[in-house]
Write an enzyme that holds these catalytic residues in place. Sequence first.
Site, short mmCIF file in Angstrom:
data_model
loop_
_atom_site.label_atom_id
_atom_site.label_comp_id
_atom_site.label_asym_id
_atom_site.label_seq_id
_atom_site.Cartn_x
_atom_site.Cartn_y
_atom_site.Cartn_z
CB SER A 43 30.52 34.31 31.53
OG SER A 43 30.80 32.96 31.74
CE LYS A 82 45.16 50.49 52.60
NZ LYS A 82 45.18 50.04 51.19
CB VAL A 189 29.95 37.78 25.25
CG1 VAL A 189 30.26 38.40 23.90
CG2 VAL A 189 28.78 38.48 25.91
C1 LIG Z 1 46.90 39.71 42.90
C2 LIG Z 1 45.98 40.89 42.79
C3 LIG Z 1 45.77 41.70 43.89
C4 LIG Z 1 44.95 42.83 43.80
N1 LIG Z 1 44.80 43.65 44.88
C5 LIG Z 1 44.08 44.78 44.76
C6 LIG Z 1 43.89 45.67 45.84
O1 LIG Z 1 44.37 45.44 46.95
N2 LIG Z 1 43.15 46.78 45.64
C7 LIG Z 1 42.58 47.07 44.45
O2 LIG Z 1 41.95 48.12 44.30
N3 LIG Z 1 42.68 46.22 43.41
C8 LIG Z 1 43.41 45.10 43.53
N4 LIG Z 1 43.51 44.24 42.48
C9 LIG Z 1 42.76 44.54 41.27
C10 LIG Z 1 41.30 44.17 41.44
O3 LIG Z 1 41.19 42.80 41.74
C11 LIG Z 1 40.56 44.47 40.15
O4 LIG Z 1 40.86 45.77 39.72
C12 LIG Z 1 39.09 44.43 40.37
O5 LIG Z 1 38.72 43.23 40.94
C13 LIG Z 1 38.34 44.63 39.08
O6 LIG Z 1 38.47 43.49 38.26
P1 LIG Z 1 37.61 43.48 36.95
O7 LIG Z 1 36.19 43.68 37.31
O8 LIG Z 1 38.23 44.40 35.98
O9 LIG Z 1 37.85 42.00 36.37
P2 LIG Z 1 37.29 40.57 36.86
O10 LIG Z 1 37.06 40.50 38.31
O11 LIG Z 1 38.22 39.56 36.26
O12 LIG Z 1 35.88 40.45 36.14
C14 LIG Z 1 35.75 40.14 34.78
C15 LIG Z 1 34.29 39.86 34.47
O13 LIG Z 1 34.15 39.71 33.07
C16 LIG Z 1 33.35 38.58 32.79
N5 LIG Z 1 33.68 38.09 31.45
C17 LIG Z 1 34.90 38.02 30.86
N6 LIG Z 1 34.78 37.53 29.61
C18 LIG Z 1 33.46 37.32 29.40
C19 LIG Z 1 32.69 36.82 28.30
N7 LIG Z 1 33.26 36.44 27.16
N8 LIG Z 1 31.36 36.74 28.46
C20 LIG Z 1 30.76 37.13 29.60
N9 LIG Z 1 31.42 37.59 30.65
C21 LIG Z 1 32.75 37.68 30.56
C22 LIG Z 1 33.68 37.61 33.93
O14 LIG Z 1 32.69 36.64 34.08
C23 LIG Z 1 33.74 38.60 35.10
O15 LIG Z 1 32.42 38.84 35.56
C24 LIG Z 1 44.30 43.11 42.57
C25 LIG Z 1 44.48 42.27 41.47
C26 LIG Z 1 45.32 41.18 41.56
C27 LIG Z 1 45.51 40.30 40.35
#
Ligand SMILES: Cc1cc2nc3c(=O)[nH]c(=O)nc-3n(C[C@H](O)[C@H](O)[C@H](O)COP(=O)(O)OP(=O)(O)OC[C@H]3O[C@@H](n4cnc5c(N)ncnc54)[C@H](O)[C@@H]3O)c2cc1C
Length: 510
Positions: A43, A82, A189
Amino acid sequence: MSRDPQKEQRIVILGGGSAGWITANTMIHSWADKAVDITLIESPDIGTVGVGEGSTPRLKLFFDSIGVAESDWMPRCNATFKNGISFVNWSTRPGFERYFHPFASQIDQFVTTGFYFNTYVRRRGIEVDAQPDRYFLSARLSANRQGPKPNENFPFAVEYGYHFDAHLVGEYLKDIAKERGVEHVQARVLEVEQAPDGDITGLVTESGETIEGDFFVDCSGFRGALIQKKLEVPFRSFAENLFNDSAVVLPTEQVQNIGSETISTAMKHGWAWEIPLTHRIGNGYVYSSAFCSAEDAETELRAHVSLLDSDVEARHLKMKVGRLEQHWHKNCLAVGLSQGFIEPLEATALNLVCNTVADFVETVDKHGFAGDGRDAFNGRVNGGFEKIRDYIVAHYVLNSRRDTEYWRQNAQNRNLSDTLMKILEIWTTGKNLSEEIERQKIQTSYTPMSWYCLLSGYGYYPDLQQVPNAEKYASRVDLGEIDDFVRRCAMNFRAHSEQLGLRGQGLRGQ
Ligand SMILES: Cc1cc2nc3c(=O)[nH]c(=O)nc-3n(C[C@H](O)[C@H](O)[C@H](O)COP(=O)(O)OP(=O)(O)OC[C@H]3O[C@@H](n4cnc5c(N)ncnc54)[C@H](O)[C@@H]3O)c2cc1C
């Protein structure tokens, strides 16, 4: 939506953050010759978490495994190399105010014996240099602002991670996945359809369309829309031993001579990262909201990065720290923030993402999608989380800051795992830590070298003592020779900015 009838497995990934696109790329590449059809739904309204700018060497393995060259992805993602992480102001013990956690290089084998020996001697109260920074090549490269890519005549491998713009990495991986056949749907979704046995059968979007699938991957971030909200897999919080639950993020300008390390500086109620990208420096303060308000955290970070009077906007985030009980449940796999998160002190989140997907692919290749091998898989992923958690918790046990209630309560916290307790006992009783790490099989996440650096880097040693024949032990390792050896090795590496091809590109001079 039209579907290819020849395709056997329809895999639907919910979420287009780093986790979603790493999953999509790993699967489409690994199963290029298998009958799978992969759709990723995201989304644009919800967006991604947009942070996560540092990695371990595991990310290099991922890019190598899907056949993507550094020369292609790094410039497009403003990425830098890094060598490791500097921990600053965590320890107040003289001589240990900062230390460097290096990524390994092959030449470390020539110095680790001497380093381990000196930590053993220092653990007995004999005065020797047992702070890790002088021993390791990556520490020297970082101190010199050199990158980790050696000249051709240097025959030893050097491990390294990256810093990058998280948003751009997502965009880059999206393009690659789509080129390779992943279908991309932009929609929110709203509903999840299930069969009577609880398996997910389809995701219903806001326009009323149902996207059907045989297997679903929840990459929906902290929401955990499928695995937590729909399938109700329990979440195990790590709050009892990791207090931090919030972060505030602020960019600053990059300088000309780009650094090649992450810097983690202890603050009043947590710690701040400094991550050098090619076009800016990423800064963030990870703190506990039980001890500090969002406003105070922002002010402390602004003061730390000299932006007190600036109108550069800060972003505030909440973090849910812990892990799922099961990462694969019914016909759903959780990857990324939906499966759990450990605070980013060692930048391990994408490490866990890559390991989870690679392990899942291997398990399915052996046992299929039906669920054989699922329990063992869940056990391995949980083990990965626990081992990293222990290493992060150790930072809060070993540091010697006591200046605020936050640090004092961390020091008093005794919610430590048996594994960590045993490591501390082995260290303080002067026994062989490498053997213990191998006995507990925890070297898959952090090697003995990492544990030795952590324990010695904080100066976790007894007071100096009068020991008979102490000078005999103290003189066994020739630090002059080690200095010379590491210095000569470092001569085979160029400045980091030069390795990135960035000389004179208009960055602010230092
Ligand atoms: C403060 C902070 C610092 C960090 N630093 C590091 C770091 O240095 N190194 C590292 O490896 N990791 C780090 N991380 C973790 C890293 O940011 C995440 O592991 C990584 O970005 C993966 O995120 P994700 O894809 O799981 O979730 P998100 O990036 O949140 O993506 C979620 C996705 O789901 C979609 N979505 C959700 N609900 C729906 C729905 N109902 N319908 C359609 N789409 C939906 C959203 O649109 C989005 O595309 C950090 C996290 C935080 C909070």
